[in-house]
Write a protein that holds these residues in place. Sequence first.
Motif, short mmCIF file in Angstrom:
data_model
loop_
_atom_site.label_atom_id
_atom_site.label_comp_id
_atom_site.label_asym_id
_atom_site.label_seq_id
_atom_site.Cartn_x
_atom_site.Cartn_y
_atom_site.Cartn_z
N VAL A 118 56.96 46.67 42.47
CA VAL A 118 56.81 45.21 42.55
C VAL A 118 55.69 44.85 43.52
O VAL A 118 54.85 43.98 43.24
N ILE A 119 55.66 45.52 44.68
CA ILE A 119 54.57 45.28 45.63
C ILE A 119 53.23 45.62 45.00
O ILE A 119 52.24 44.88 45.14
N GLY A 120 53.19 46.76 44.29
CA GLY A 120 51.94 47.16 43.64
C GLY A 120 51.50 46.20 42.57
O GLY A 120 50.30 45.88 42.46
N LEU A 121 52.43 45.71 41.75
CA LEU A 121 52.07 44.78 40.68
C LEU A 121 51.53 43.48 41.27
O LEU A 121 50.51 42.95 40.80
N ALA A 122 52.20 42.95 42.28
CA ALA A 122 51.74 41.71 42.89
C ALA A 122 50.38 41.91 43.55
O ALA A 122 49.45 41.10 43.37
N GLY A 123 50.24 42.98 44.34
CA GLY A 123 48.97 43.21 45.02
C GLY A 123 47.83 43.50 44.06
O GLY A 123 46.71 43.04 44.25
N THR A 124 48.12 44.25 42.98
CA THR A 124 47.08 44.58 42.01
C THR A 124 46.61 43.34 41.26
O THR A 124 45.41 43.13 41.07
N ALA A 125 47.56 42.52 40.81
CA ALA A 125 47.17 41.30 40.08
C ALA A 125 46.32 40.38 40.95
O ALA A 125 45.28 39.88 40.52
N LEU A 126 46.75 40.18 42.18
CA LEU A 126 45.97 39.34 43.08
C LEU A 126 44.63 40.00 43.42
O LEU A 126 43.61 39.33 43.55
N GLY A 127 44.63 41.32 43.55
CA GLY A 127 43.41 42.04 43.88
C GLY A 127 42.37 41.96 42.79
O GLY A 127 41.16 41.82 43.07
N LEU A 128 42.79 42.06 41.53
CA LEU A 128 41.83 41.94 40.43
C LEU A 128 41.18 40.56 40.41
O LEU A 128 39.97 40.43 40.21
N ALA A 129 42.00 39.53 40.61
CA ALA A 129 41.44 38.17 40.65
C ALA A 129 40.51 37.99 41.84
O ALA A 129 39.41 37.42 41.72
N LEU A 130 40.94 38.50 43.00
CA LEU A 130 40.09 38.38 44.18
C LEU A 130 38.82 39.19 44.03
O LEU A 130 37.75 38.80 44.52
N GLY A 131 38.89 40.33 43.34
CA GLY A 131 37.71 41.16 43.12
C GLY A 131 36.63 40.43 42.34
O GLY A 131 35.44 40.54 42.65
N VAL A 132 37.05 39.67 41.33
CA VAL A 132 36.08 38.87 40.57
C VAL A 132 35.43 37.83 41.49
O VAL A 132 34.22 37.61 41.44
N GLY A 133 36.24 37.20 42.33
CA GLY A 133 35.68 36.22 43.25
C GLY A 133 34.74 36.83 44.26
O GLY A 133 33.68 36.26 44.56
N LEU A 134 35.09 38.00 44.79
CA LEU A 134 34.21 38.67 45.74
C LEU A 134 32.89 39.06 45.09
O LEU A 134 31.82 38.91 45.68
N ALA A 135 32.95 39.57 43.85
CA ALA A 135 31.72 39.95 43.16
C ALA A 135 30.84 38.73 42.88
O ALA A 135 29.62 38.79 43.04
N ALA A 136 31.47 37.62 42.47
CA ALA A 136 30.70 36.41 42.22
C ALA A 136 30.04 35.90 43.50
O ALA A 136 28.87 35.50 43.50
N GLY A 137 30.78 35.94 44.60
CA GLY A 137 30.19 35.52 45.86
C GLY A 137 29.07 36.43 46.32
O GLY A 137 28.04 35.98 46.83
N ALA A 138 29.23 37.74 46.09
CA ALA A 138 28.17 38.68 46.46
C ALA A 138 26.92 38.48 45.62
O ALA A 138 25.80 38.64 46.10
N LEU A 139 27.11 38.11 44.35
CA LEU A 139 25.95 37.83 43.50
C LEU A 139 25.15 36.64 44.04
O LEU A 139 23.92 36.65 44.04
#
Length: 846
Positions: A313-334
């Motif tokens: 459960v911890i992994g599912l929650a952290g992974t789902a949020l992490g994938l969304a945050l990863g897109v945001g981090l990449a967009a900000g880095a661009l």
Amino acid sequence: MTLWRHFTWPAWRDQPGRVLLAVIAVMLGVALAFGVHLLNGAALTEFARAARGVNGQPDLVLTARSGPLTDADLVDLLNRPEVAAANPVVEAMALWPGQVGPGGRGLSIRLIGLDPLALLASAAAGRPLAAELTPQVEGGPAALLSPHVVHLNAAARKLLPGGATQLALRLPGEGTPRDIELAIGGRVAADNTPLGVLDIADAQALFGRVGSLDRIDVQLAPGVDATAWTARLPARWLATPPADTGARLSDMTRSYRVNLGLLALMALFTGSFLVYAVLSLATAQRLAQWALVGVLGVSARMRWRLILAEGLVIGLAGTALGLALGVGLAAGALKLMGSDLGLHGATDSSAELLFNQPLLLPALVYAALGLAATLVAALAPALTVRRIAPALVLKGLGLPAARTLPAWAGLALLAVGASLAWLPPVWGDTPVAAYAAMFFLLMGGLALVPALVQLMTALLSRLPAGALLLLARERSRDQATEARRSLAGVLVALALAVAMTVMIGSFRESLMRWLDQALPADLYVRSALRGANGIPTPLPPPLLTALSRLPEVARTSPQLTARLRLASSGETVALTARDIRAGGLPLVERWTGAAAEGTLAVWVNEAARDRDGLKPGHVFQGELVDGGRALKLQVRGVWRDYSRQNTALWMALDDYRRASGDTSTAELALWLAPGRSLESARTAVRQLGGDNVEMAAAGELRALSLKIFDRSFAITVWLQAVALAVGLFGVIASQSAQALARKREFGLLRHLGLSRRQLQRLLLIEASLSGGAGALAGLALGLGLSVVLVYVVNPQSFHWSMEMHLPVARLAALVGLAFAAAVGASLLAGRRALGADAVRAVREDA
């Protein structure tokens, strides 16, 4: 589900902070790794797309073996029935007066002359030579026919003043540079650096190269074999497949991207220890409840599955949020760095680039990594709950004795890691075996922590035996494995932080020494104008004479850069001709044998040695691209080159001039006369050369290089901080778990007469033993990992060797921080456990 609803969920609801921290740890790890992957993919996609916009998709690129092509070559080529389409190209680099590039130097713009009729013909045939360029020019391809009109890309338009309709540029000439003025036309969607496109006839006239061409992009008729057709070409022509710029960028940045990706995964790796610490703490807090449900009939396998479910459960929650945050981090880095990872510094970035690449498979891969990390972290607490004896736990005897690996297993892991470090890289320059070696070294070090704790405990036996010392010694001996578990996070974080600190310190120290050797002069002067190949044009001979006679200058040393084609691979590499005596070469290898007859001496960088096999003493053939003269060369040494990752050669200037007949000078090194200031020399050079020259002082070049270095490695400092923070919190959580599990033990000791202060001293002794073992192990492991980084990873990835340098003060601060945190966490956790009434604790045991 019943157990989850009535057992796990209430515990999580009462302690939401710890669960949230575990989710955040997984989220950050997945976000960093996924975001870096998206950013790398966007960079490669944009660079390859932009290159296709100008170069299109020709089958072959035709050039002359010596000198330029001519219009007669184009006519000859078009008369061949195997040729379906041909696009002649002429290029030049123009100085953009008034614009300043990186480092305060003059900014150049690349000008390309294309044939609009050839573009129309290839597009009509369904095989456009410039797929994105043709429709993007405002007014269509016909707009390219307008005379004295330049069509600019987005990078060039960013530099235009508002409302500008004319563009003034300066082109190199045979003697004096020529100023031209062009009307600004439409837009072109190509390249990441300033670029302008003109009609080829107009470009030839403006460049002073009427009748000459740089290259011809060729498309063959269907069914024509390119290899067989190339073999029948005249000797004066050289036909090669088009350079895949996207693949070239991928190769050039592979090591950078792999290392950056692995650094990002480090956050996920250390985050797994935080998950382990949280679940261990939750297990210790609910140990009596776990024992009770075991007595009531819940099997050991069901308890094991429930802990794994919590981790999932911890992994599912952290992974789902992490994938969304990863897109945001990449967009900000661009938006921050640009779509080219900052390689060019002028680019029009868009977050849409993130979605022009496959996303599903990478998202699944990084989601699997996040889930795997949390499940592995949950495995140890799950096994602990599975192995408990419910009746004994209800009597207050705490956690079961932990299993441990023998010392020889840890030594074997260290041996495997040391062996892997000797293996060569794979996929070009990717040190996979070296990173595997680092993993085995870490695991081996973790396995040896119990043995180290027992060794330190044995040393206590020589001290005068007291009650507290005896208790601490016996418990440390019996619970050595628990020290490994509680210190795992900080040990790994400390080892990685020590390794990165030593590597960065060694690299920076080596770079400073290299700069002192590579920049021996006080001031460097070169032309601000560039040739079509991007190399600075020669300085005018009258200017060279005037510079050498300046009263501010004691002596000068000329230098130039040429292009050499290696006969073995056909690759074009940089050849620098300089006065070898003017400054010592930063050599790492030297040829001590006899000089081969009829050869010229060259010195190669480490990339040439590793990639092209140009080892000291090796004799090979090369051909000067400009002039076409064949040279027989012998490697006399290997020099350290921190300025590039591709092959480069140095040659004595006198040897080059005799072999090539080229007496020009592209760069001049100046040594100041005694008592003369650098500013007075700058003023004198500017009065002679004006805007056509650019200059830089050695000190400025050193400062700029170190600034770039520090900026490049700034992310590693933050990653060290994150890793240490995660590891230290893991220690706090683990020690809290151990203290809670020992609450009845503390109560019994209080009942037997030990005061609270004595128990705190007992905890201090125990924590000093385990914390000291962890700090020493982390330091030793970190130094071992730094050896792999310095002597294996960097040479294999970037072909940069360096000397080991130990920043003692920073290492002492890191080790002291880890030790203090381990001891402080143990004391803090023990203080909480000691707060309970001793008599009540003993009654609970009864």
